[in-house]
Design a protein around this motif. Sequence first.
Motif, PDB file in Angstrom:
ATOM      1  N   GLU A 155       0.832  -1.210   0.000  1.00 51.09           N
ATOM      2  CA  GLU A 155       0.000   0.000   0.000  1.00 51.09           C
ATOM      3  C   GLU A 155       0.867   1.261   0.000  1.00 51.09           C
ATOM      4  O   GLU A 155       0.576   2.224  -0.702  1.00 51.09           O
ATOM      5  N   VAL A 156       1.951   1.246   0.785  1.00 45.61           N
ATOM      6  CA  VAL A 156       2.859   2.399   0.832  1.00 45.61           C
ATOM      7  C   VAL A 156       3.583   2.549  -0.508  1.00 45.61           C
ATOM      8  O   VAL A 156       3.717   3.659  -1.045  1.00 45.61           O
ATOM      9  N   ALA A 157       4.043   1.434  -1.056  1.00 48.13           N
ATOM     10  CA  ALA A 157       4.733   1.463  -2.350  1.00 48.13           C
ATOM     11  C   ALA A 157       3.831   2.070  -3.428  1.00 48.13           C
ATOM     12  O   ALA A 157       4.272   2.877  -4.257  1.00 48.13           O
ATOM     13  N   GLU A 158       2.559   1.690  -3.422  1.00 50.73           N
ATOM     14  CA  GLU A 158       1.631   2.205  -4.430  1.00 50.73           C
ATOM     15  C   GLU A 158       1.363   3.693  -4.232  1.00 50.73           C
ATOM     16  O   GLU A 158       1.128   4.423  -5.205  1.00 50.73           O
ATOM     17  N   ARG A 159       1.425   4.174  -2.999  1.00 46.91           N
ATOM     18  CA  ARG A 159       1.265   5.610  -2.745  1.00 46.91           C
ATOM     19  C   ARG A 159       2.459   6.388  -3.297  1.00 46.91           C
ATOM     20  O   ARG A 159       2.314   7.519  -3.758  1.00 46.91           O
ATOM     21  N   ILE A 160       3.637   5.799  -3.264  1.00 48.74           N
ATOM     22  CA  ILE A 160       4.847   6.480  -3.740  1.00 48.74           C
ATOM     23  C   ILE A 160       4.800   6.699  -5.248  1.00 48.74           C
ATOM     24  O   ILE A 160       5.220   7.740  -5.756  1.00 48.74           O
ATOM     25  N   ALA A 176       7.970  12.220  -3.558  1.00 52.32           N
ATOM     26  CA  ALA A 176       8.866  11.309  -4.275  1.00 52.32           C
ATOM     27  C   ALA A 176       9.050  11.720  -5.730  1.00 52.32           C
ATOM     28  O   ALA A 176      10.183  11.818  -6.227  1.00 52.32           O
ATOM     29  N   GLN A 177       7.959  11.991  -6.411  1.00 45.05           N
ATOM     30  CA  GLN A 177       8.038  12.193  -7.866  1.00 45.05           C
ATOM     31  C   GLN A 177       8.463  13.603  -8.256  1.00 45.05           C
ATOM     32  O   GLN A 177       8.869  13.831  -9.406  1.00 45.05           O
ATOM     33  N   TRP A 178       8.398  14.555  -7.350  1.00 42.49           N
ATOM     34  CA  TRP A 178       8.875  15.912  -7.648  1.00 42.49           C
ATOM     35  C   TRP A 178      10.375  15.914  -7.912  1.00 42.49           C
ATOM     36  O   TRP A 178      10.868  16.631  -8.773  1.00 42.49           O
ATOM     37  N   ALA A 182      10.448   7.278  -9.876  1.00 41.53           N
ATOM     38  CA  ALA A 182      10.024   6.258  -8.914  1.00 41.53           C
ATOM     39  C   ALA A 182       9.236   5.165  -9.625  1.00 41.53           C
ATOM     40  O   ALA A 182       8.324   5.453 -10.401  1.00 41.53           O
ATOM     41  N   ARG A 183       9.584   3.918  -9.334  1.00 39.74           N
ATOM     42  CA  ARG A 183       8.839   2.801  -9.927  1.00 39.74           C
ATOM     43  C   ARG A 183       8.910   1.586  -9.012  1.00 39.74           C
ATOM     44  O   ARG A 183       9.881   1.398  -8.269  1.00 39.74           O
TER      45      ARG A 183
END
Length: 279
Positions: A155-160, A176-178, A182-183
């Motif tokens: 769930e945390v990984a999918e939020r990232i 993370a994505q700014w 991230a993948r």
Amino acid sequence: MSTIDGLPPLREVIATHGLSAKKALGQNFLLDLNLTAKIARAAGDLSGADVLEIGPGPGGLTRGLLASGARRVLAVEKDARCLPALAEIAAAHPGRLDVVNADALEIDPLARLTPPIKVVANLPYNVGTELLVRWLTPPVWPPFWQSLTLMFQREVAERIVADPGSKAYGRLAILAQWRCEARIVMRLPPEAFTPAPKVASAVVHLTALPAPRFPADPAVLERVVAAAFNQRRKMLRASLKGLAPDIEDRLNAVGIAPTERAEQVSIEGFCTLARALGG
């Protein structure tokens, strides 16, 4: 014998040293050395890098990192019961493994590492998100690390890695994505661990960008994002009204409808708004 080095299988190591996983420490041990080697490979070429590992436990991932050619590994382990097992790994790889018995939230590892630095860890569930946020929000950018290869609850990984418009999209995705690519590079079922957690897990690989994707003051962006997602069910004109009395006009000025909700706004949109509010 194990498949990646001359050391005993992890189940034997755990039995020898009495290393039952402690729930209070967020411990779930990954015992399959083929899987730990796969995580190490997901971090890319380690041959010219120092690697920071948090929560090595009995050392399954540590062994994968060393077998993958890491120049040096700094393993930070809070549980003193694991130190004898890690000392055996250090003895098998002279000069390449340093073990520190400390809380990862309270130690500054930089004095012990030489760039380039990569972070690779099966993070303890109870501190994983806090550590990630710290690594994503340093005082200066680029950070001390080139990449992060980290295990989280799925769930945390999918939020990232979440995209705007999805339920998982929020503060963590923007942080993370700014500044990173991230993948998700690996997914693991509960039964891969001992003891099996109640949730699935996933490994996220983040590569630091030389500069953020869009200009914004980090502190202002964080305030805007936090305010927006703390009341994510509300329209932005309501959730952000504490940031500026004329927030509706400011939203219109940057092309964001005041009736939109936080999950509908792109990272670029939040950065544009942060610049407007910061100015």
